[in-house]
Write an enzyme that holds these catalytic residues in place. Sequence first.
Site: not given
Length: 562
Positions: A35, A262, A272
């Site tokens: 994104e 992750r 982020k």
Amino acid sequence: MSEASKSLNFIEHIVEEDLRNGFDPEALRFRFPPEPNGYLHIGHASSICLNFGLGLRYEAPVNLRFDDTNPAKEETEYVEAIKRDVAWLGFEWDQECYASDYFQQLYDWAEALIERGLAYVDSQTSEAMAEQKGTPTQAGTDSPYRDRSVAENLKLFREMKEGKHAEGSHVLRAKIDMASPNMLMRDPVMYRILHKAHHRTNTDWCIYPMYDWTHGESDYIEQVSHSLCTLEFKPHRPLYDWFLDQLVSKDKLRPKQREFARRNISHTVVSKRKLLQLVEQGHVKGWDDPRMPTISGLRRRGSTPAAIRNFAETIGIAKRDNVVDMNLLEFHMREDLNKVAPRVMAVLDPLKVVIENYPEEQEEWLEAENNPEDESAGSREIPFSKELWIEQSDFKEEANRKFFRLKLGGEVRLKNAYIIKAERVDKDAEGNITTVYCSYDPKSKSGSGTPESQRKVKGTLHWVSAKHAGEAEVRLYDRLFIDPTPDQHEDKDFLDFVNEDSLEIVKAYVEPGLLEAKAGDRFQFQRLGYFCVDPDSTPDQLVFNRTVTLRDTWAKIEEKAK
RNA sequence: UGGCCUAUGGUGUAAUUGGCAACACUACUGAUUUUGGUUCAGUCAUUCUAGGUUCGAGUCCUAGUAGGCCAACCA
């Protein structure tokens, strides 16, 4: 190929099994779907290496797809940064795709779902819908708008699209099951009204599709065979499949989603949102601050793409929670830099040395090897003269046998130069040593082949000729957080663990040849570490970033002695 | 009686699918070294627990335990 002997990760096992079951290898296709709402970080590097690594292994195309369905957070700046970072890592994508390119197709499919009674417009507030959603342990209840007629749903949805309704007044929901044990299946929102300009479609749309309704369909449109995401999307998989069930045609490939854990890295954060906080609150100077675990930060710090790729390869892919030691990343930086970084000499914490028996006006240019790990790197010449700089930490008036460096009455080898002996010191009023007076053995010149030059002296120091030295600013970085897992404390915020001393700036003396270095050039400052020229450098002020120190056995010995 | 997922050295991953627990990092020893770097050699494990099946279990079965994820008109 060495590939053959390497063990497979569980994703590769899945692909192998599909192939064994008759899946056409030509139909393999992957994608990396960021994104564009922030910069890529070291966690993303794992995903990039996984997907592009699969592409390389199976000779399959890999798309770079921007998941740009939320105009409130996404910007072109991030798109550009992401492309730059993926390319820098050394990967080539097949097609550059944007979920926003599929808005019309998604809209058409949404109307089709409405017509089939599989989606409806809900006109409640988000609070009311949250209320009806239930909890993980309690079933939800149906919305009063759940049984609107197809005609009414269509009319409202079209009006939403045409911008006739205010943000928040309506949403389109899939009609699935409000009692599902999986919260995501309780009539998830497919579209919301957003009167905002999108970085690519501008104001063409007033409604924007949600992630779940976009992602799998984008995979389908691109005919991605294996859609790999992180573990928190595992509960989304039934929804991913439900949407696909409604529209996949038999003659086309049906994508499948698989999930992996992750990567967490010690002494930093890989989120982020949290990285954005560090930037916005000024704990660092930007997304590409060399202390940031972003790809751009690591690049500016001086890491090589290979170091990051090897790191990702070494830690592998699995499904359990993990915290990878920052040491491992540093190991890979050193490993690659050791092979490619030219050796130079620089003094970061200078102490003056005067060689009393060296002629006043004499200077010599001595040959120095550029890289003992790479003969083809050749050699260069460096100036030597009566007055030199060495590191403060390389001299003590008195020390025990374990101290291999210079002490009064003791000898050391000056790298690529002569053996010197410390005779006496000058001190200032506070008792700090200001100058060390030494004598040198003129026959001990490095490489001269004389018996004196071949004498074994325990210590070797780096140095810079005072008269010839260039000056540079050197930025010494330490870990950004003092805690190994700053964001895993229930009672404390990760910002409580920010290391206030993560940046130290010093003035250094460097060998003159370095003055020609350009931004991005990487060096090993011998005995100190790897350094990289920062883009902040100007013609009259060189700036170096310390990428990583050399392994320092002596520091450990000193630490233990305390 | 919510659902789903995961447990292998200090860390991260392997284990030919039931056959000697392997690799890398870290730490520690030692050798080499004109970088206390590099390189080389070595040391560090009740495979979460308890039962069971089997000649043989990290792997299969049963029951536990611990941890993670899920209630955004974010992705």
